[in-house]
Design an enzyme around this catalytic site. Structure first.
Site, PDB file in Angstrom:
ATOM      1  N   PHE A 308       0.820  -1.210   0.000  1.00 18.52           N
ATOM      2  CA  PHE A 308       0.000   0.000   0.000  1.00 18.52           C
ATOM      3  C   PHE A 308       0.858   1.266   0.000  1.00 18.52           C
ATOM      4  CE2 PHE A 308      -2.021   3.469   2.307  1.00 18.52           C
ATOM      5  CZ  PHE A 308      -3.114   3.693   1.479  1.00 18.52           C
ATOM      6  N   CYS A 309       1.940   1.261   0.824  1.00 14.56           N
ATOM      7  CA  CYS A 309       2.713   2.498   0.931  1.00 14.56           C
ATOM      8  C   CYS A 309       3.400   2.829  -0.385  1.00 14.56           C
ATOM      9  CB  CYS A 309       3.718   2.433   2.081  1.00 14.56           C
ATOM     10  SG  CYS A 309       4.881   1.099   1.918  1.00 14.56           S
ATOM     11  N   THR A 310       3.752   1.796  -1.169  1.00 12.75           N
ATOM     12  CA  THR A 310       4.364   2.060  -2.476  1.00 12.75           C
ATOM     13  C   THR A 310       3.368   2.715  -3.418  1.00 12.75           C
ATOM     14  OG1 THR A 310       5.902   0.224  -2.269  1.00 12.75           O
ATOM     15  CG2 THR A 310       5.454   1.005  -4.488  1.00 12.75           C
TER      16      THR A 310
END
Ligand SMILES: [Zn+2]
Lengths: 529, 584
Positions: A308-310
């Site tokens: 998700f953070c990517t």
């Protein structure tokens, strides 16, 4: 011999040869020498119009003590200009092609020749039973083909040309233009129609005597009784979930003798094929005897998910932009109201492509194309006619060997790779003793931190290699429902998602996991680090 | 004038129809397939299956040669020939059925047996020149027609594929003097990141990155591992005479340098430093200075890739000696203006390879490919890194293009080369390959005994007690051909004299065993020989479908110049579902 495992088929064939010693029921039923049309009706046909016919046939069936036949035949016969209606049972309606297969055309003569001539390596073959085998194959054996897609089209053609006559096919899908590069039973005129129906009609029109019964339905809408009627099931599915379900269904049909041994007459072999690009595999699953699909789940790793953070903070690839539009922006922006994203809907696809494209331009990332957008959001598996032909032929060949004993079956898994030269590898895939479907599953222990939230734990069981539960229902050994992913309990347990595990359960708690997409229940033990 | 293999963008409808295969071989592969013209001789079940799998993905053109009258055959359950209104000629009937599958394919047929009009090598030569590839089905390799075609196709550099099915046994043979692969698509190759020989922009970027000066940990944990490794290698070289790590001890030393680069304020589990450590070994397998993979070196050192002396930059084919009259081709659909030939694609391949040779001579390395794998990095540093790689790749490709033009001018060539083709050649330069096979005609007299024995040994096929093997069926097929030549029929085809056929076949197999230097009187391959007599050249649909599928896949690989083709013989045993390949 491995072949002996297929006793259900063997017993039936033996019974056949005892019943009709040396006789070919060639003159059993002469087809009327008139123009005729056949309409096959599924037994579950709900139309009121046919209720009467069904009742009528049922009484006929009782009268003549016919074997169970899952559907009926409405025959319209035009005789001397007078149209009469007959309803016949399938068995009698099968136009006899015995003369043709005995005459030995190149495609069928080959099988008849091999049935009548044993060799040093065909140890299971009894040439005396050749006629009985032909009769069994063409008149009694029932085969189920799952999927009428890339593999399914090939499988239907292959089993029909192998001599199988009673064929059922299940497919939920309708025909799309992107199927036409390999699904050769369909043409442009068929786009939008049911795959199962078009495929069945095509085969029936091409192969004399062949009766393919289509089911435009989900495999999960059929019960054990439905599956029990078949001698062999061949699956050409691309969804791992569907293959898991089907595998568990066939394993669950196996009965046990009072002494605990397997009742072999209840074993229905499953032949499973799969392809991706120039690679594929074909395997035989004899439930309870060989490894099953669930035993080897790790061979089918779940699709790659981007962190998700990517995708949210540091997108680098065009895929990251597409995934963000797909997973985050669709739900957030609700461009078409409160509907699910449907990649078969051109408007939805266009929105997704344009949204991903805008995001990529904002970051200066190149390479978001419509083709890539569809590939990522739909998880499209590359597919081509040749690989489907190869894998389907291997599956159909095993089915024919199983029924005819013209050669031994492979034991039990074949891999194919055409990317570099031609490579095949056949090996014995071993059963997993603790397989949750066909073995004795052990409780699965998770070492977690009590500070992890329930949501984090659910992510863990979603990707765990031998659980992969996406719609879990979790209940503790004390009877408390920890989480339910479906209504009505979902509303009641949703608040638990943010809670820490330490607040919900104590270390060492046993949890029972059920999942509506999974064919088994697992016990999980939660231990705190 | 050579046909231009430029990539034509597909129409939207075509894009959708062929979407699933475009994801395998791309637009360039599809254009090459569309430009190809296939000739299939003998429309048996296996050939029909193979052709079906080429018509569906839309091969350009197809010509079927078969003189069989379907009324003379026993009733058959041929899938494509079961329509009651079918034409009587088998080639005509099959073409009509296949046209219904995909009208994008130009179809034609010759309703005669090939041996009626191909009666010499010279006639075969004049014939095969018209096609991109010739497929011959279900004929013994020793058939005079196969001999003529094999010699002619070898001379004309037209690939020839021989496909046979005998009962449960399948045989596939690919013949081509040279096969050039533009993209072998082997995904196990490590990316070439040039860390061992950083180009100026990469070095400048590494120099400009001072890890200790980055106080923001988020930023620090997003420095691409490529930068970390470039810096580490620079340090290593400074301490070791400008040399690369060569021994396991030096590898350890290098790993320690990588570890030491992590500033103390950087979290211990920073993903980018983990990636750097993980790659520090992988990189070394690929880091011999100016390393060129052996399969690429084989292309560059091929005589055809010599910029000065190569004769491969133009299609130079002798014209047929005599004027041969062939039966008229019946065009089922409108013919294409010209058949695109493998030889024309190859002329361009060798020209670009020669230009890459000149580039390597000048730069001492292959052109930079310019692709960057995903890695832990923030958007800006990743895109920055990607930009400098792709700029470098572009610059290298421009240089290769310059050499292409230089060769064209110097040699006075009449060959136009697309810039896009040169760029894609350089992008996949690590995956170019060249293959060559022996000719089928030569194999009949003098075959590669050692290659066979090696493959058979690996499979256990030389062990008399082993079962389930495919390799015994190669020598047995040779024996079948000897039998066929002597008797004009296949062993087992007359069940009355089956035992006699078995005895004769054991004799022929013994002859083949002697050629292999094996004892001829052992029980080795006895059972398999008897099985082969049992099969009696019967045609089983599933075997035909399996082999037809593989034949189509091999033909697709050859025509698209992608993936690695079969080298060169495949034997499949569908009784046990095993197979072997070897270079006959
Ligand atoms: Zn299992």
């Amino acid at each position: 011999m491995f072949n002996k495992l297929c006793e259900r088929v063997y017993d039936q064939r033996r019974a056949m040869s005892a019943e009709v010693p040396g006789s070919i029921p060639g003159g059993r039923m002469q087809a009327p020498v008139v123009k005729w049309y056949d309409i096959s009706l599924p037994r579950r046909h709900s139309s009121v119009l046919f209720t009467f016919f069904v009742a009528f046939i049922d009484s006929l069936r009782l009268m003549f003590k016919c074997d169970r036949v899952p559907f009926y035949h409405l025959r319209v016969v035009k005789l001397h200009g007078v149209v009469s209606f007959f309803i016949m049972q399938l068995e009698e309606a099968v136009r006899d092609d015995v003369a043709e297969w005995r005459a030995g055309g190149p495609a069928w003569g080959g099988l008849d020749h091999l049935l009548r001539n044993a060799g040093p390596l065909s140890t299971d073959l009894n040439p005396e039973a050749a006629d009985a085998t032909q009769t069994f194959l063409r008149q009694h054996c029932k085969i189920l083909i799952i999927g009428a897609g890339g593999l399914g089209c090939e499988l239907l053609k292959d089993v029909a040309l192998s001599g199988f006559r009673h064929i059922n096919v299940i497919d939920l899908d309708t025909i799309d233009v992107s199927n036409l590069n390999r699904q050769f039973l369909f043409t442009e005129a068929d786009i939008g129609k049911s795959k199962a129906h078009v495929a069945a009609q095509y085969i029936n029109s091409r192969i004399p005597g062949c009766r393919v019964v289509p089911h435009h339905a989900n495999i999960m809408s059929f019960d054990a009784q439905f599956y029990q009627q078949f001698n062999i099931v061949i699956a050409g599915l691309d969804s791992v979930e569907a293959r898991r379900w089907l595998n568990a269904m066939l394993v669950s049909l196996v009965q046990f003798n009072p002494d605990g041994s397997v009742d072999r007459s209840s074993v229905i072999p499953l032949i499973d094929g799969g392809t991706e690009g120039f690679q594929g595999q074909a395997r035989i699953i004899y439930p309870r005897f060989t490894s099953c699909f669930e035993c080897t789940l790790s061979l089918f790793p779940p699709q790659q998910n981007y962190p998700f953070c990517t995708i949210a903070n540091t997108p680098r690839l065009p895929e990251h932009c597409i995934e963000y539009a797909h997973v985050i922006l669709w739900d957030k922006l609700k461009p078409f109201g409160d509907v699910k994203l449907n990649m078969d809907n051109a408007e939805h696809t266009k929105w997704l492509y344009e949204t991903a494209k805008a995001r990529s331009e904002h970051f200066g990332i190149q390479g978001v194309t419509l083709r890539l957008t569809q590939g990522v959001a739909k998880n499209i598996i590359p597919a081509v006619a040749s690989t489907n032909a190869i894998v389907a032929a291997a599956c159909a060949n095993e089915a024919l060997k199983m029924i005819s004993a013209i050669a031994a079956n492979m034991d039990n898994y074949m891999m194919y790779n055409g990317k570099s030269g031609v490579y095949t590898y056949t090996y014995k895939n071993e059963k997993k003793p603790d397989c949750p479907v066909c073995g004795t599953p052990q409780p699965k222990t998770f070492q977690v931190s009590p500070k992890d939230s329930l949501a984090e734990f659910l992510e863990q069981i979603a990707i765990d290699p031998d659980i992969r539960s996406k719609k879990p229902f979790l209940r503790s050994s004390t009877g408390k429902t920890i989480y339910a992913s479906t209504s009505p309990l979902r509303e009641a347990t949703q608040s638990n998602l943010k809670k820490k595990l330490g607040e919900l359960i104590t270390s060492g708690t046993e949890l029972t996991l059920a999942d509506k997409d999974l064919p088994f229940i697992r016990t999980l033990i939660i231990n705190y680090k | 004038m050579a046909h231009r293999a430029a990539q034509q963008p597909q129409q939207p409808q075509q894009q959708r129809r062929y979407d699933r295969q475009l994801r395998i071989w791309g637009d360039a592969g599809q254009s090459a397939l569309r430009a190809a013209s296939l000739c299939a001789i003998s429309a048996t079940a296996a050939a029909a299956e193979a052709i079906k799998n080429l018509v569906l993905p839309a091969i350009g053109a197809l010509t079927l040669v078969d003189g069989t009258d379907l009324r003379q055959l026993p009733p058959t359950a041929h899938f494509f020939l079961s329509s009651p209104q079918r034409p009587h000629n088998r080639a005509h009937a099959l073409v009509a059925a296949l046209h219904a599958l995909n009208s994008d394919v130009r179809t034609s047929f010759i309703p005669h047996h090939a041996h009626e009009f191909i009666d010499s090598v010279s006639a075969a030569y004049a014939f095969v020149l018209r096609f991109s590839l010739v497929l011959v089905a279900d004929m013994p390799a020793s058939h005079t027609l196969v001999r003529f075609l094999s010699q002619a196709a070898f001379r004309a550099n037209v690939p020839l594929v021989l496909l046979r099915c005998h009962g449960m046994i399948g045989y596939l043979r690919v013949q081509a003097p040279t096969l050039c692969v533009l993209n072998a698509r082997q995904d196990d190759l490590p990316p070439d990141l040039c860390i061992h020989a950083p180009f100026s922009h990469l070095q400048a970027l590494a120099d400009a990155t001072d890890l200790n000066a980055i106080s923001d940990t988020t930023q620090l944990t997003h420095v691409p591992f490529v930068i970390i490794l470039t810096k580490a290698l620079q340090l290593f070289r400074a301490q070791n005479d400008q040399k690369l790590p060569a021994s396991p001890q030096q590898n350890k030393l290098f790993e320690n340098i990588v570890r030491s680069l992590r500033p103390s304020h950087c979290p211990a589990d920073a993903l980018n430093f983990e990636e750097a450590l993980k790659r520090s070994n992988l990189r070394l397998c690929y880091s011999q200075v100016n390393h060129i993979p052996p399969s690429v070196q084989a292309v560059l050192s091929h005589p055809n890739a010599d910029p000065r002396t190569s004769t491969a930059f133009s299609v130079q084919l002798e014209s047929p000696n005599h004027h041969h009259v062939f039966p008229q081709i019946v065009h089922y659909t409108k013919p294409r203006p010209a058949a695109h030939r493998i030889a024309e694609q190859q002329a361009r391949f060798w020209l670009i390879a020669a230009a890459v040779n000149m580039f390597v001579n000048e730069a001492g390395r292959l052109p930079v490919r310019g692709s960057l794998p995903d890695m832990t990095a923030d958007t800006e540093s990743y895109l920055n890194l990607q930009r400098i790689y792709s700029e470098k790749a572009h610059k290298d490709a421009k240089r290769v293009l310059h050499f292409v033009h230089a060769i064209v001018d110097e040699r006075g060539l009449d060959l136009d080369v697309d810039d896009a083709l040169v760029i894609s050649f350089c992008t996949n330069v690590h995956a170019i390959r060249v293959h060559s096979t022996s000719s089928i005609s030569d194999e009949l007299d003098d075959w590669n005994v050692d290659a066979f024995k090696e493959a058979a040994m690996l499979e256990g096929g030389l062990d008399p007690s082993g079962t389930g093997k495919a390799s015994p069926y190669y020598p047995i097929l040779r024996a079948v051909d000897l039998f066929h030549r002597a008797n004009g029929r296949y062993p087992g085809s007359d069940t009355v004299v089956k035992d006699n056929d078995i005895a004769l076949m054991h004799g022929y197999v013994a002859t083949v065993k002697e050629q292999l230097g094996l004892q001829s009187n052992t029980g080795l391959w006895r059972h398999e020989t008897e099985e082969m007599v049992r099969y009696a050249n019967t045609e089983l649909h599933n075997v035909a479908a399996f082999m037809g599928g593989i034949a189509a896949q091999e033909i697709t690989k050859i025509l698209t110049q992608q993936f690695v083709p079969l080298d060169n013989t495949l034997i499949v045993n569908m009784a046990e579902q095993s197979s072997i390949t070897f270079a006959a």
